[in-house]
Every structure is written in C-alpha cells, then in structure tokens.
Design a protein around this motif. Structure first.
Motif: not given
Length: 236
Positions: A192-207
């Motif tokens: 949610l802080p940056n939904p156009r950059v982060y991915k829920a699946n597959p998740a990065s280390n940050y996620i």
C-alpha cells in the motif's frame, strides 16, 4: 457588480457544500463506482495501456476477509477504531520527526485516505488538505467505522491498475477476497505505501520483512470488532 459577483460566488459555495454532503450520504449505502484517482491514472497511461481498463470489482464487507481488514488496519492506522478521523498523537510524532530533519513521515488515517481517494485528487497542497479534513469530518460523522473500511478496501490502489480488495485478491493470488489467508492479506497490505512499485506476489525481501511485521501486529491487535455509533458491536 461586485455585490452580484459575491452573491453568485456564495451560491456556488452553498451548492458545493450541499452536493458534498449529499454524496457522502449517498455513499453511506451505495457502492463507489469510480474515484478521481482511477480517472487520473487512466489518462496517465500510454495509448497501448489505455486499451486495458482498470480492474475494480466492488464487494460488500462480508465478502472481504477479516484477515485483510485487520492487515490494513495494522499496517496503515492501528488507532482506526478509536480516533474520530485524526490521530493526534501520530500527527504530533510526524511533526516532531519532520522538524528534526528525520525521514518524512505522514500521519494520514484510514479515514483521511478514504476521504482523499473517494472525493479528492492526489495533490500535495494546503487547499486539498483542507478539503481532506472537511470530508474526513463528514464521513466520520455520517458513516460507521465498518462502512469507512468497506469503502477504503474497495477504492484504494493495490497494484498497477488494480483497485479494491477483490480485484487485488484475484490479481495477486487468483482467489476471491474472502478466502485470503493472514499471510496473503499481509502481503497485499504491504504494497500500500507504493502499490505501483511493490508486488504482493512474488514478494521482494522488503515486502517479506513488512509481511512479517504486519503479521506480528495482527497477533498483538487481537480480534477485529467494529462498534456502531449506537455503541453496539458489529461482527461480520
């Protein structure tokens, strides 16, 4: 001439005031079909991207997993059930951090985010912020907490062109929103802080790290129960 102008201006302001209250009352019961952000994002797309319209499927609060409801509250606004739309302690903390030159932190509650997403546009200005305060006051006065979270979870951006819990659940995990596990819910809340950059699946280390933190907060929070304005507990 000047008197006529101010009279005309007063009528415009009065009608905008009446319409704003009317829309807030309407959306107390009626699903929100579209938001200003959806329109803005659409026009930001290239001609090729515009061929794929945004994904937005409104569902009732009963069709959204309690796991996701709790995950976004723990992620975005842990005092959501207790404040009247504004988290004064969070505002004071953010002001102190920003004044000390630390990393800028916001203090927007879920109610404020809902007001902004449904009625306003994503611009940083004092005028827009003032309107956000006004609409936050309205929805906190007219809607229940359960309705606020229902509108929030059906309207926010949860991916590139993905809006709302049902569309996000189908997109990220190929299942309906009421079937989300705690880990899946935490993954969606993590972006949610940056939904156009982060991915829920597959998740990065940050996620992955954010997911673990949200799950821990969900355990601390305990069962999620809403209290209506008449003081009665609502269980969905």
């Amino acid at each position: 001439m000047i008197k006529r102008f101010f009279k005309f201006l007063f009528k415009i302001v009065l009608w905008l005031f009446i319409l704003s209250i009317g829309f807030v009352f309407l959306y107390k019961w009626v699903p929100v079909p579209i938001t200003p952000l959806m329109i803005i994002r659409h026009f930001e797309k290239s001609d090729v991207e515009k061929e794929t319209f945004w994904k937005h499927d409104w569902v009732s609060i009963d069709a959204i997993s309690k796991n996701l409801q709790l995950a976004v509250i723990c992620s975005e606004d842990q005092n959501f059930l207790n404040h009247n739309g504004f988290d004064i302690k969070a505002i004071e903390k953010a002001y102190k951090n920003n004044k000390e030159g630390k990393k800028l932190k916001g203090a927007s509650t879920i109610s404020q985010q809902t007001a902004k997403n449904v009625f306003l546009w994503p611009e940083r200005s004092w005028f827009r912020k003032g309107l956000e305060v006004y609409f936050t006051f309205l929805i906190e006065s007219i809607w229940t907490k359960e309705r606020i979270i229902e509108v929030y979870l059906n309207s926010i951006e949860m991916g590139h062109g993905i809006y709302g819990a049902e569309a996000a659940s189908q997109y990220w995990f190929k299942k309906s929103a009421d079937k989300l596990s705690p880990l899946e819910a935490a993954a969606i809340a993590s972006v949610l802080p940056n939904p156009r950059v982060y991915k829920a699946n597959p998740a990065s280390n940050y996620i992955q790290v954010r997911k673990a933190w949200i799950i821990k907060q969900m355990d601390y929070f305990g069962p999620l129960e809403y209290v209506n304005k008449d003081g009665k507990t609502v269980k969905n």
